[in-house]
Scaffold this motif. Structure first.
Motif, PDB file in Angstrom:
ATOM      1  N   VAL A 108     -23.665  31.071  40.230  1.00 38.50           N
ATOM      2  CA  VAL A 108     -24.521  32.886  39.988  1.00 38.50           C
ATOM      3  C   VAL A 108     -26.351  32.165  40.101  1.00 38.50           C
ATOM      4  CG1 VAL A 108     -24.877  34.040  38.110  1.00 38.50           C
ATOM      5  CG2 VAL A 108     -22.631  34.259  39.168  1.00 38.50           C
ATOM      6  N   GLU A 109     -26.309  31.137  38.543  1.00 36.27           N
ATOM      7  CA  GLU A 109     -27.014  30.173  38.642  1.00 36.27           C
ATOM      8  C   GLU A 109     -28.080  30.034  39.592  1.00 36.27           C
ATOM      9  OE1 GLU A 109     -28.447  30.985  35.219  1.00 36.27           O
ATOM     10  OE2 GLU A 109     -26.530  32.394  35.214  1.00 36.27           O
ATOM     11  N   ASP A 110     -27.478  29.713  40.574  1.00 35.02           N
ATOM     12  CA  ASP A 110     -28.181  28.677  41.980  1.00 35.02           C
ATOM     13  C   ASP A 110     -28.853  29.892  42.583  1.00 35.02           C
ATOM     14  OD1 ASP A 110     -28.013  26.271  41.374  1.00 35.02           O
ATOM     15  OD2 ASP A 110     -26.122  25.894  42.082  1.00 35.02           O
ATOM     16  N   TYR A 111     -27.894  31.289  42.696  1.00 31.72           N
ATOM     17  CA  TYR A 111     -28.659  32.338  43.351  1.00 31.72           C
ATOM     18  C   TYR A 111     -30.096  33.597  42.757  1.00 31.72           C
ATOM     19  CZ  TYR A 111     -28.130  37.237  45.733  1.00 31.72           C
ATOM     20  OH  TYR A 111     -28.886  38.729  45.467  1.00 31.72           O
ATOM     21  N   LEU A 112     -29.445  33.179  41.383  1.00 37.37           N
ATOM     22  CA  LEU A 112     -30.545  33.688  40.575  1.00 37.37           C
ATOM     23  C   LEU A 112     -31.970  33.210  40.818  1.00 37.37           C
ATOM     24  CD1 LEU A 112     -28.331  34.664  37.461  1.00 37.37           C
ATOM     25  CD2 LEU A 112     -28.867  35.981  38.772  1.00 37.37           C
ATOM     26  N   THR A 113     -31.524  31.916  40.716  1.00 36.01           N
ATOM     27  CA  THR A 113     -32.640  31.256  40.395  1.00 36.01           C
ATOM     28  C   THR A 113     -33.283  31.345  42.234  1.00 36.01           C
ATOM     29  OG1 THR A 113     -32.182  28.830  39.259  1.00 36.01           O
ATOM     30  CG2 THR A 113     -33.830  29.074  40.838  1.00 36.01           C
ATOM     31  N   SER A 114     -32.485  31.184  43.122  1.00 35.02           N
ATOM     32  CA  SER A 114     -33.747  31.911  44.222  1.00 35.02           C
ATOM     33  C   SER A 114     -33.553  33.165  44.327  1.00 35.02           C
ATOM     34  CB  SER A 114     -32.196  31.147  45.376  1.00 35.02           C
ATOM     35  OG  SER A 114     -33.131  32.287  46.767  1.00 35.02           O
ATOM     36  N   VAL A 115     -33.233  34.181  44.046  1.00 36.21           N
ATOM     37  CA  VAL A 115     -33.638  35.545  44.147  1.00 36.21           C
ATOM     38  C   VAL A 115     -35.077  35.931  43.388  1.00 36.21           C
ATOM     39  CG1 VAL A 115     -32.986  38.263  42.992  1.00 36.21           C
ATOM     40  CG2 VAL A 115     -31.432  36.751  44.515  1.00 36.21           C
ATOM     41  N   ILE A 116     -34.974  34.900  42.405  1.00 35.69           N
ATOM     42  CA  ILE A 116     -35.922  35.166  41.147  1.00 35.69           C
ATOM     43  C   ILE A 116     -37.636  34.515  41.853  1.00 35.69           C
ATOM     44  CG2 ILE A 116     -36.900  34.215  39.438  1.00 35.69           C
ATOM     45  CD1 ILE A 116     -33.969  35.407  37.944  1.00 35.69           C
ATOM     46  N   SER A 117     -37.519  33.478  42.307  1.00 36.80           N
ATOM     47  CA  SER A 117     -38.392  32.719  43.030  1.00 36.80           C
ATOM     48  C   SER A 117     -38.983  33.497  44.386  1.00 36.80           C
ATOM     49  CB  SER A 117     -38.257  31.158  43.099  1.00 36.80           C
ATOM     50  OG  SER A 117     -37.436  30.984  44.595  1.00 36.80           O
ATOM     51  N   SER A 118     -37.745  34.127  44.856  1.00 40.62           N
ATOM     52  CA  SER A 118     -38.150  34.930  46.125  1.00 40.62           C
ATOM     53  C   SER A 118     -39.095  36.665  46.153  1.00 40.62           C
ATOM     54  CB  SER A 118     -37.040  35.125  47.005  1.00 40.62           C
ATOM     55  OG  SER A 118     -36.240  35.948  46.762  1.00 40.62           O
ATOM     56  N   GLU A 119     -38.538  36.622  44.636  1.00 39.24           N
ATOM     57  CA  GLU A 119     -39.051  38.412  44.335  1.00 39.24           C
ATOM     58  C   GLU A 119     -40.096  38.212  43.448  1.00 39.24           C
ATOM     59  OE1 GLU A 119     -35.516  40.518  43.231  1.00 39.24           O
ATOM     60  OE2 GLU A 119     -34.410  40.338  44.799  1.00 39.24           O
ATOM     61  N   MET A 120     -40.403  36.742  42.726  1.00 38.82           N
ATOM     62  CA  MET A 120     -42.439  36.869  41.968  1.00 38.82           C
ATOM     63  C   MET A 120     -42.972  36.301  42.266  1.00 38.82           C
ATOM     64  SD  MET A 120     -40.714  38.925  39.806  1.00 38.82           S
ATOM     65  CE  MET A 120     -41.516  38.764  38.381  1.00 38.82           C
ATOM     66  N   SER A 121     -44.238  37.053  41.948  1.00 34.44           N
ATOM     67  CA  SER A 121     -44.994  35.597  42.195  1.00 34.44           C
ATOM     68  C   SER A 121     -45.114  34.671  41.142  1.00 34.44           C
ATOM     69  CB  SER A 121     -45.900  36.790  41.812  1.00 34.44           C
ATOM     70  OG  SER A 121     -47.790  36.228  42.091  1.00 34.44           O
ATOM     71  N   ALA A 122     -45.371  33.345  41.863  1.00 36.34           N
ATOM     72  CA  ALA A 122     -45.947  32.526  41.420  1.00 36.34           C
ATOM     73  C   ALA A 122     -46.926  32.923  40.088  1.00 36.34           C
ATOM     74  CB  ALA A 122     -46.447  31.196  41.752  1.00 36.34           C
ATOM     75  N   THR A 123     -47.415  33.851  40.382  1.00 33.44           N
ATOM     76  CA  THR A 123     -49.182  33.718  38.665  1.00 33.44           C
ATOM     77  C   THR A 123     -48.754  34.701  38.098  1.00 33.44           C
ATOM     78  OG1 THR A 123     -49.791  35.656  39.852  1.00 33.44           O
ATOM     79  CG2 THR A 123     -50.911  33.660  40.686  1.00 33.44           C
ATOM     80  N   ALA A 124     -46.767  35.804  37.984  1.00 33.64           N
ATOM     81  CA  ALA A 124     -46.116  35.968  37.396  1.00 33.64           C
ATOM     82  C   ALA A 124     -45.899  35.765  35.448  1.00 33.64           C
ATOM     83  CB  ALA A 124     -45.098  36.391  37.651  1.00 33.64           C
ATOM     84  N   SER A 125     -46.181  36.393  34.665  1.00 36.34           N
ATOM     85  CA  SER A 125     -46.218  35.629  32.917  1.00 36.34           C
ATOM     86  C   SER A 125     -44.632  35.291  33.172  1.00 36.34           C
ATOM     87  CB  SER A 125     -46.895  36.955  32.559  1.00 36.34           C
ATOM     88  OG  SER A 125     -45.608  37.984  31.937  1.00 36.34           O
ATOM     89  N   LEU A 126     -45.015  34.409  32.022  1.00 39.93           N
ATOM     90  CA  LEU A 126     -43.470  33.921  32.092  1.00 39.93           C
ATOM     91  C   LEU A 126     -42.390  34.604  31.469  1.00 39.93           C
ATOM     92  CD1 LEU A 126     -41.039  31.054  31.321  1.00 39.93           C
ATOM     93  CD2 LEU A 126     -42.562  31.166  29.577  1.00 39.93           C
ATOM     94  N   GLU A 127     -42.976  35.472  29.788  1.00 46.51           N
ATOM     95  CA  GLU A 127     -41.980  37.058  29.930  1.00 46.51           C
ATOM     96  C   GLU A 127     -41.914  37.437  30.827  1.00 46.51           C
ATOM     97  OE1 GLU A 127     -41.130  36.649  26.371  1.00 46.51           O
ATOM     98  OE2 GLU A 127     -42.337  35.109  27.024  1.00 46.51           O
ATOM     99  N   LEU A 128     -42.023  37.822  31.802  1.00 51.53           N
ATOM    100  CA  LEU A 128     -42.309  38.951  32.848  1.00 51.53           C
ATOM    101  C   LEU A 128     -41.006  38.304  33.636  1.00 51.53           C
ATOM    102  CD1 LEU A 128     -42.375  41.532  35.137  1.00 51.53           C
ATOM    103  CD2 LEU A 128     -44.430  40.670  36.076  1.00 51.53           C
ATOM    104  N   LEU A 129     -40.796  36.694  34.406  1.00 51.62           N
ATOM    105  CA  LEU A 129     -40.276  35.754  34.395  1.00 51.62           C
ATOM    106  C   LEU A 129     -38.852  36.151  33.645  1.00 51.62           C
ATOM    107  CD1 LEU A 129     -42.157  32.895  35.861  1.00 51.62           C
ATOM    108  CD2 LEU A 129     -41.351  34.697  37.394  1.00 51.62           C
TER     109      LEU A 129
END
Length: 153
Positions: A108-129
């Motif tokens: 699950v945690e490896d999947y979530l890492t992949s999903v979050i990195s693919s769906e969010m911008s690299a410039t998104a704030s830490l709080e948004l991530l």
């Protein structure tokens, strides 16, 4: 508690090519290198034999990754294209609707890492991530629990 795993369908084709850069296990035997599986009369044809299901498991779940070749991304978008993609975890091949489906079996945690990195911008704030991670984890764990309850009914 053991971390749950998710099964994520990646590719649905009559033939699937993949690469195992490090040795994976299948039925206790090590296998690596470029592989091809083909749909054949309701079965999976691999290395001259027919199977109902194939499960290639990594020797080291934390580091070993397999590569699926010619994965279509951006389906029905103007940027649709094929590319090779790497995935941590196990590779499961099943027969489904006259084709083969490649499934990534991953923690699950490896999947979530992949999903979050693919769906969010690299410039998104830490709080948004962080918020995205909490929402995604909560939704995914609720789906896993729902599927368990359905299976037990």
């Amino acid at each position: 508690m053991k971390e749950p795993k998710v099964h994520v369908g990646i590719l649905f084709e009559p033939q699937i090519e993949f690469n195992l850069p490090t040795p994976y296990r299948i039925g206790g035997t090590g296998v690596c290198g470029k592989q091809t599986v083909t749909y054949d009369e309701g079965k999976i044809l691999w290395n001259g034999r027919r199977y109902d299901v194939l499960l290639f498991e990594p020797q080291n779940e934390s580091t070993d990754a397999f590569e699926l070749l010619d994965v279509t991304i951006g389906i029905n978008f103007h940027w649709e294209r094929k590319e090779d993609q790497r995935f941590l975890g196990a590779l499961k091949i099943i027969v489904e609707d006259g084709k083969l489906t490649a499934i990534n079996v991953v923690k699950v945690e490896d999947y979530l890492t992949s999903v979050i990195s693919s769906e969010m911008s690299a410039t998104a704030s830490l709080e948004l991530l962080k918020a995205h991670a909490v929402i995604s984890r909560s939704w995914l764990l609720a789906q896993i629990q729902k599927n368990r309850e359905i299976a037990e009914a």
